[in-house]
Design a protein around this motif. Sequence first.
Motif, PDB file in Angstrom:
ATOM      1  N   GLU A   1      -0.629  24.510  -1.111  1.00 20.26           N
ATOM      2  CA  GLU A   1       0.135  23.964   0.167  1.00 20.26           C
ATOM      3  C   GLU A   1       1.517  23.358  -0.449  1.00 20.26           C
ATOM      4  N   VAL A   2       1.395  22.527  -1.592  1.00 21.38           N
ATOM      5  CA  VAL A   2       2.680  21.971  -2.061  1.00 21.38           C
ATOM      6  C   VAL A   2       3.073  22.437  -3.222  1.00 21.38           C
ATOM      7  N   LYS A   3       2.335  23.383  -4.051  1.00 24.03           N
ATOM      8  CA  LYS A   3       2.657  23.725  -5.506  1.00 24.03           C
ATOM      9  C   LYS A   3       2.797  25.324  -5.605  1.00 24.03           C
ATOM     10  N   ILE A   4       2.045  25.893  -4.734  1.00 26.38           N
ATOM     11  CA  ILE A   4       2.045  27.437  -4.831  1.00 26.38           C
ATOM     12  C   ILE A   4       2.631  28.310  -3.727  1.00 26.38           C
ATOM     13  N   ARG A   5       2.267  28.041  -2.688  1.00 25.77           N
ATOM     14  CA  ARG A   5       3.067  28.823  -1.507  1.00 25.77           C
ATOM     15  C   ARG A   5       4.562  28.430  -1.293  1.00 25.77           C
TER      16      ARG A   5
ATOM     17  N   LEU B   1       7.655  10.892   0.966  1.00 23.47           N
ATOM     18  CA  LEU B   1       7.639  12.408   1.281  1.00 23.47           C
ATOM     19  C   LEU B   1       6.208  12.868   0.588  1.00 23.47           C
ATOM     20  N   ARG B   2       5.710  12.028  -0.108  1.00 21.92           N
ATOM     21  CA  ARG B   2       4.313  12.586  -0.904  1.00 21.92           C
ATOM     22  C   ARG B   2       4.745  13.616  -1.575  1.00 21.92           C
ATOM     23  N   VAL B   3       6.012  13.407  -2.315  1.00 18.76           N
ATOM     24  CA  VAL B   3       6.359  14.501  -3.427  1.00 18.76           C
ATOM     25  C   VAL B   3       6.610  14.021  -4.839  1.00 18.76           C
ATOM     26  N   LYS B   4       6.119  14.754  -5.684  1.00 14.64           N
ATOM     27  CA  LYS B   4       6.107  14.203  -7.311  1.00 14.64           C
ATOM     28  C   LYS B   4       5.936  15.416  -8.177  1.00 14.64           C
ATOM     29  N   GLN B   5       6.852  15.576  -8.923  1.00 15.20           N
ATOM     30  CA  GLN B   5       7.213  16.891  -9.605  1.00 15.20           C
ATOM     31  C   GLN B   5       7.974  16.428 -11.135  1.00 15.20           C
ATOM     32  N   ASP B   6       7.359  16.864 -12.112  1.00 16.25           N
ATOM     33  CA  ASP B   6       8.141  16.870 -13.366  1.00 16.25           C
ATOM     34  C   ASP B   6       9.369  17.610 -13.305  1.00 16.25           C
ATOM     35  N   ALA B   7      10.365  17.090 -14.069  1.00 23.14           N
ATOM     36  CA  ALA B   7      11.571  18.190 -14.235  1.00 23.14           C
ATOM     37  C   ALA B   7      11.452  18.425 -15.595  1.00 23.14           C
ATOM     38  N   VAL B   8      11.358  19.571 -15.985  1.00 18.77           N
ATOM     39  CA  VAL B   8      11.349  20.070 -17.374  1.00 18.77           C
ATOM     40  C   VAL B   8      12.434  20.768 -17.979  1.00 18.77           C
ATOM     41  N   PRO B   9      12.923  20.341 -18.968  1.00 18.02           N
ATOM     42  CA  PRO B   9      14.318  21.110 -19.651  1.00 18.02           C
ATOM     43  C   PRO B   9      13.985  22.344 -19.612  1.00 18.02           C
TER      44      PRO B   9
ATOM     45  N   TRP C   1       0.937  -1.199   0.159  1.00 16.64           N
ATOM     46  CA  TRP C   1       0.115  -0.018  -0.007  1.00 16.64           C
ATOM     47  C   TRP C   1       0.752   1.238  -0.065  1.00 16.64           C
ATOM     48  N   LEU C   2       0.382   2.273   0.565  1.00 10.51           N
ATOM     49  CA  LEU C   2       0.935   3.546   0.207  1.00 10.51           C
ATOM     50  C   LEU C   2       2.049   3.345   1.442  1.00 10.51           C
ATOM     51  N   PRO C   3       3.462   3.886   1.269  1.00  7.33           N
ATOM     52  CA  PRO C   3       4.572   3.599   2.175  1.00  7.33           C
ATOM     53  C   PRO C   3       4.362   4.658   3.294  1.00  7.33           C
ATOM     54  N   GLU C   4       4.778   4.179   4.618  1.00  2.92           N
ATOM     55  CA  GLU C   4       4.648   5.371   5.666  1.00  2.92           C
ATOM     56  C   GLU C   4       5.035   6.780   5.291  1.00  2.92           C
ATOM     57  N   ASP C   5       4.114   7.572   5.637  1.00  6.28           N
ATOM     58  CA  ASP C   5       4.160   9.015   5.419  1.00  6.28           C
ATOM     59  C   ASP C   5       5.105   9.698   6.245  1.00  6.28           C
ATOM     60  N   ILE C   6       6.235  10.349   5.811  1.00  7.81           N
ATOM     61  CA  ILE C   6       7.124  10.961   6.674  1.00  7.81           C
ATOM     62  C   ILE C   6       7.317  12.472   6.437  1.00  7.81           C
ATOM     63  N   SER C   7       6.350  13.089   5.799  1.00  5.89           N
ATOM     64  CA  SER C   7       6.349  14.399   5.565  1.00  5.89           C
ATOM     65  C   SER C   7       5.230  15.084   6.213  1.00  5.89           C
ATOM     66  N   THR C   8       5.402  16.439   6.476  1.00  3.47           N
ATOM     67  CA  THR C   8       4.374  17.193   7.246  1.00  3.47           C
ATOM     68  C   THR C   8       3.122  17.339   6.456  1.00  3.47           C
TER      69      THR C   8
ATOM     70  N   ARG D   1      13.428  25.781 -13.837  1.00  6.53           N
ATOM     71  CA  ARG D   1      14.081  25.530 -12.600  1.00  6.53           C
ATOM     72  C   ARG D   1      12.816  25.668 -11.642  1.00  6.53           C
ATOM     73  N   ILE D   2      12.332  24.334 -11.271  1.00  8.10           N
ATOM     74  CA  ILE D   2      11.234  24.380 -10.492  1.00  8.10           C
ATOM     75  C   ILE D   2      11.467  24.029  -9.130  1.00  8.10           C
ATOM     76  N   PRO D   3      10.632  24.955  -8.122  1.00  7.23           N
ATOM     77  CA  PRO D   3      11.014  24.790  -6.765  1.00  7.23           C
ATOM     78  C   PRO D   3       9.827  23.813  -6.297  1.00  7.23           C
ATOM     79  N   MET D   4      10.457  23.020  -5.285  1.00  6.18           N
ATOM     80  CA  MET D   4       9.710  22.140  -4.395  1.00  6.18           C
ATOM     81  C   MET D   4      10.049  22.236  -2.935  1.00  6.18           C
ATOM     82  N   TRP D   5       9.168  22.142  -2.006  1.00  6.59           N
ATOM     83  CA  TRP D   5       9.141  22.121  -0.616  1.00  6.59           C
ATOM     84  C   TRP D   5       8.591  21.159   0.210  1.00  6.59           C
ATOM     85  N   PHE D   6       9.320  20.781   1.300  1.00  7.85           N
ATOM     86  CA  PHE D   6       8.721  19.937   2.147  1.00  7.85           C
ATOM     87  C   PHE D   6       9.581  19.972   3.356  1.00  7.85           C
ATOM     88  N   ARG D   7       9.095  18.935   4.245  1.00  4.39           N
ATOM     89  CA  ARG D   7       9.573  18.914   5.548  1.00  4.39           C
ATOM     90  C   ARG D   7       9.682  17.418   5.933  1.00  4.39           C
TER      91      ARG D   7
END
Length: 250
Positions: free
Chosen positions: A106-110, A176-184, A22-29, A187-193
Amino acid sequence: MFLLVPILGVACFWYSYEIGYWLPEDISTHGHEIDHLFYFILVLTGVVFVATEVVMFWFMWKYDNKTNREPVKYTHGSHNLEIVWTIVPAATLVFIAIYQMNAWAEVKIRTPQMPPTVEVTARQFEWRIRYPGPDNRLGTQDDIHYVNDLHLPVDEEILLNLKSMDVLHDFFVPALRVKQDAVPGNRIPMWFRAKKTGTYDLVCAELCGWGHYKMKGRVTVESRSDYNAWLANLYNEQQATQPAAAEPAE
Ligand SMILES: [Cu+2]
Protein backbone atom coordinates in the motif's frame (compact mmCIF):
# COMPACT_ATOMS: atom_id res chain seq x y z
CA MET A 1 14.83 -6.34 42.12
CA PHE A 2 14.50 -8.47 39.00
CA LEU A 3 10.72 -8.35 39.30
CA LEU A 4 10.97 -4.56 39.06
CA VAL A 5 12.21 -4.86 35.45
CA PRO A 6 8.91 -6.05 33.93
CA ILE A 7 6.85 -3.89 36.31
CA LEU A 8 8.75 -0.68 35.52
CA GLY A 9 8.96 -1.64 31.84
CA VAL A 10 5.20 -1.93 31.48
CA ALA A 11 4.62 1.11 33.72
CA CYS A 12 6.90 3.25 31.50
CA PHE A 13 4.89 2.41 28.40
CA TRP A 14 1.61 2.93 30.20
CA TYR A 15 2.64 6.28 31.65
CA SER A 16 4.01 7.55 28.30
CA TYR A 17 0.75 6.63 26.66
CA GLU A 18 -1.28 8.34 29.39
CA ILE A 19 0.62 11.64 29.22
CA GLY A 20 0.54 11.65 25.43
CA TYR A 21 4.24 10.99 24.91
CA TRP A 22 3.35 8.57 22.19
CA LEU A 23 2.65 8.38 18.46
CA PRO A 24 1.29 11.70 17.20
CA GLU A 25 -2.26 11.83 15.89
CA ASP A 26 -2.46 9.99 12.58
CA ILE A 27 -3.75 12.34 9.85
CA SER A 28 -3.18 10.01 6.89
CA THR A 29 -5.57 7.57 5.28
CA HIS A 30 -3.14 4.64 5.37
CA GLY A 31 -1.69 5.22 8.85
CA HIS A 32 -4.13 3.03 10.75
CA GLU A 33 -2.67 -0.04 9.02
CA ILE A 34 0.85 0.90 10.10
CA ASP A 35 -0.30 1.70 13.63
CA HIS A 36 -2.10 -1.63 13.75
CA LEU A 37 1.14 -3.43 12.88
CA PHE A 38 3.00 -1.38 15.48
CA TYR A 39 0.53 -2.29 18.24
CA PHE A 40 0.39 -5.91 17.14
CA ILE A 41 4.18 -6.26 17.42
CA LEU A 42 4.28 -4.21 20.63
CA VAL A 43 1.73 -6.48 22.34
CA LEU A 44 3.41 -9.63 21.01
CA THR A 45 6.88 -8.65 22.21
CA GLY A 46 5.40 -7.15 25.41
CA VAL A 47 3.71 -10.40 26.39
CA VAL A 48 6.87 -12.42 25.68
CA PHE A 49 8.97 -9.91 27.62
CA VAL A 50 6.74 -9.99 30.71
CA ALA A 51 6.41 -13.80 30.59
CA THR A 52 10.17 -14.43 30.39
CA GLU A 53 10.89 -11.88 33.14
CA VAL A 54 8.29 -13.43 35.44
CA VAL A 55 9.56 -16.96 34.77
CA MET A 56 13.13 -15.83 35.47
CA PHE A 57 12.02 -14.18 38.72
CA TRP A 58 10.09 -17.26 39.78
CA PHE A 59 13.11 -19.54 39.23
CA MET A 60 15.38 -17.24 41.20
CA TRP A 61 12.85 -17.11 44.01
CA LYS A 62 12.19 -20.83 44.16
CA TYR A 63 15.75 -22.07 43.78
CA ASP A 64 17.55 -19.65 46.05
CA ASN A 65 20.61 -20.70 48.00
CA LYS A 66 19.01 -20.75 51.47
CA THR A 67 16.29 -23.33 50.85
CA ASN A 68 18.10 -25.47 48.27
CA ARG A 69 21.10 -27.04 49.91
CA GLU A 70 21.69 -30.01 47.56
CA PRO A 71 24.30 -29.59 44.83
CA VAL A 72 23.27 -28.45 41.36
CA LYS A 73 22.50 -31.07 38.70
CA TYR A 74 23.53 -30.07 35.20
CA THR A 75 21.70 -31.21 32.08
CA HIS A 76 23.39 -31.41 28.71
CA GLY A 77 20.85 -29.86 26.43
CA SER A 78 17.58 -31.08 25.04
CA HIS A 79 17.30 -31.63 21.34
CA ASN A 80 13.51 -31.36 21.39
CA LEU A 81 13.54 -28.15 23.37
CA GLU A 82 16.03 -26.59 20.98
CA ILE A 83 13.89 -27.51 18.00
CA VAL A 84 10.84 -25.94 19.67
CA TRP A 85 12.53 -22.67 20.56
CA THR A 86 13.95 -22.38 17.05
CA ILE A 87 10.70 -23.15 15.25
CA VAL A 88 8.42 -20.93 17.37
CA PRO A 89 10.31 -17.64 16.77
CA ALA A 90 10.96 -18.57 13.12
CA ALA A 91 7.26 -19.24 12.54
CA THR A 92 6.36 -15.99 14.31
CA LEU A 93 8.72 -14.01 12.07
CA VAL A 94 7.36 -15.69 8.93
CA PHE A 95 3.83 -14.88 10.08
CA ILE A 96 4.70 -11.18 10.61
CA ALA A 97 6.47 -11.09 7.22
CA ILE A 98 3.30 -12.33 5.49
CA TYR A 99 0.90 -10.35 7.67
CA GLN A 100 2.52 -6.99 6.83
CA MET A 101 2.72 -7.55 3.07
CA ASN A 102 -0.45 -5.66 2.21
CA ALA A 103 0.48 -2.61 4.30
CA TRP A 104 3.92 -2.55 2.65
CA ALA A 105 2.44 -2.78 -0.86
CA GLU A 106 0.00 0.00 0.00
CA VAL A 107 2.72 2.49 0.92
CA LYS A 108 5.74 1.32 -1.09
CA ILE A 109 4.72 -0.68 -4.16
CA ARG A 110 1.36 0.39 -5.62
CA THR A 111 2.49 3.76 -7.00
CA PRO A 112 -0.52 5.78 -8.18
CA GLN A 113 -0.50 6.61 -11.89
CA MET A 114 -0.55 10.39 -11.79
CA PRO A 115 1.76 13.32 -12.41
CA PRO A 116 3.84 14.26 -9.33
CA THR A 117 2.33 16.91 -7.07
CA VAL A 118 5.68 18.08 -5.77
CA GLU A 119 9.36 17.25 -5.74
CA VAL A 120 11.42 17.39 -2.55
CA THR A 121 15.18 17.44 -2.72
CA ALA A 122 17.06 16.90 0.52
CA ARG A 123 20.45 18.46 1.01
CA GLN A 124 22.71 19.25 3.97
CA PHE A 125 20.72 20.60 5.86
CA GLU A 126 17.39 21.56 4.37
CA TRP A 127 14.45 20.41 2.29
CA ARG A 128 14.16 22.02 -1.14
CA ILE A 129 10.65 21.95 -2.45
CA ARG A 130 9.61 22.33 -6.07
CA TYR A 131 6.08 22.63 -7.46
CA PRO A 132 5.03 22.65 -11.09
CA GLY A 133 4.23 26.17 -12.32
CA PRO A 134 1.30 27.22 -14.54
CA ASP A 135 2.27 24.63 -17.19
CA ASN A 136 1.60 21.88 -14.63
CA ARG A 137 4.87 20.16 -15.42
CA LEU A 138 7.77 19.62 -13.08
CA GLY A 139 11.28 20.36 -14.25
CA THR A 140 10.50 23.39 -16.39
CA GLN A 141 11.51 27.02 -15.99
CA ASP A 142 8.26 28.17 -14.41
CA ASP A 143 8.59 25.77 -11.47
CA ILE A 144 7.92 27.24 -8.06
CA HIS A 145 10.57 26.82 -5.36
CA TYR A 146 10.38 26.90 -1.62
CA VAL A 147 12.42 25.65 1.33
CA ASN A 148 11.49 23.69 4.46
CA ASP A 149 7.73 24.31 4.39
CA LEU A 150 5.86 21.76 2.33
CA HIS A 151 2.34 22.96 1.57
CA LEU A 152 -0.16 20.33 0.53
CA PRO A 153 -3.90 20.31 -0.21
CA VAL A 154 -6.07 18.34 2.22
CA ASP A 155 -8.02 15.21 1.19
CA GLU A 156 -6.16 14.74 -2.07
CA GLU A 157 -3.86 12.01 -3.23
CA ILE A 158 -0.30 13.38 -3.18
CA LEU A 159 2.52 11.96 -5.25
CA LEU A 160 5.85 13.25 -4.00
CA ASN A 161 9.16 12.61 -5.69
CA LEU A 162 12.04 12.45 -3.26
CA LYS A 163 15.64 13.16 -4.22
CA SER A 164 18.91 13.95 -2.51
CA MET A 165 21.55 16.38 -3.62
CA ASP A 166 24.42 15.06 -1.51
CA VAL A 167 24.21 12.26 1.06
CA LEU A 168 21.57 9.92 2.47
CA HIS A 169 18.70 11.74 4.18
CA ASP A 170 15.33 10.47 5.31
CA PHE A 171 12.01 12.21 4.77
CA PHE A 172 9.98 11.59 7.91
CA VAL A 173 6.54 13.01 8.68
CA PRO A 174 5.32 11.19 11.79
CA ALA A 175 1.75 12.53 11.59
CA LEU A 176 1.44 11.13 8.06
CA ARG A 177 3.14 7.85 8.97
CA VAL A 178 5.55 8.26 6.06
CA LYS A 179 9.27 7.67 6.22
CA GLN A 180 11.53 7.23 3.23
CA ASP A 181 15.27 7.43 2.65
CA ALA A 182 16.39 10.01 0.10
CA VAL A 183 19.13 8.33 -1.91
CA PRO A 184 21.57 10.35 -4.07
CA GLY A 185 21.04 9.49 -7.73
CA ASN A 186 17.53 8.12 -7.21
CA ARG A 187 14.13 9.70 -7.62
CA ILE A 188 11.88 7.86 -5.19
CA PRO A 189 8.10 8.26 -5.33
CA MET A 190 6.02 8.49 -2.14
CA TRP A 191 2.27 8.83 -1.94
CA PHE A 192 -0.26 9.54 0.78
CA ARG A 193 -3.39 11.50 1.54
CA ALA A 194 -3.66 13.94 4.44
CA LYS A 195 -7.13 14.17 5.94
CA LYS A 196 -6.71 17.02 8.40
CA THR A 197 -5.48 20.60 7.94
CA GLY A 198 -2.72 21.92 10.20
CA THR A 199 1.02 22.13 10.58
CA TYR A 200 3.07 19.00 11.17
CA ASP A 201 6.72 18.17 11.75
CA LEU A 202 8.97 17.17 8.89
CA VAL A 203 12.30 15.83 10.11
CA CYS A 204 15.33 14.06 8.72
CA ALA A 205 15.56 10.54 10.11
CA GLU A 206 18.99 9.65 8.79
CA LEU A 207 22.15 10.94 10.44
CA CYS A 208 23.42 13.02 7.52
CA GLY A 209 26.19 15.22 8.95
CA TRP A 210 26.96 17.77 11.64
CA GLY A 211 23.73 19.74 11.04
CA HIS A 212 21.38 16.75 11.00
CA TYR A 213 19.69 17.92 14.21
CA LYS A 214 18.53 21.15 12.59
CA MET A 215 17.29 19.61 9.35
CA LYS A 216 13.78 20.35 10.40
CA GLY A 217 10.94 21.48 8.20
CA ARG A 218 7.21 21.37 8.39
CA VAL A 219 4.24 20.23 6.40
CA THR A 220 1.33 22.64 6.07
CA VAL A 221 -1.90 20.90 5.10
CA GLU A 222 -4.56 23.35 3.94
CA SER A 223 -7.73 23.60 1.88
CA ARG A 224 -7.47 23.48 -1.90
CA SER A 225 -8.30 27.21 -2.18
CA ASP A 226 -5.71 28.24 0.44
CA TYR A 227 -3.17 26.04 -1.27
CA ASN A 228 -3.87 27.56 -4.70
CA ALA A 229 -3.67 31.07 -3.27
CA TRP A 230 -0.38 30.35 -1.49
CA LEU A 231 1.12 28.83 -4.61
CA ALA A 232 -0.07 31.70 -6.85
CA ASN A 233 1.37 34.24 -4.43
CA LEU A 234 4.69 32.41 -4.32
CA TYR A 235 4.75 32.28 -8.10
CA ASN A 236 4.18 36.02 -8.36
CA GLU A 237 6.87 36.78 -5.81
CA GLN A 238 9.27 34.61 -7.70
CA GLN A 239 8.43 36.18 -11.08
CA ALA A 240 8.92 39.66 -9.62
CA THR A 241 12.62 38.91 -9.10
CA GLN A 242 13.15 37.72 -12.67
CA PRO A 243 14.19 39.99 -15.53
CA ALA A 244 11.22 40.45 -17.87
CA ALA A 245 13.07 38.99 -20.85
CA ALA A 246 13.61 35.67 -19.10
CA GLU A 247 9.87 35.20 -18.65
CA PRO A 248 8.74 32.91 -21.48
CA ALA A 249 10.65 29.65 -21.17
CA GLU A 250 10.23 26.40 -23.06
CU1 LIG B 1 19.37 14.90 6.56
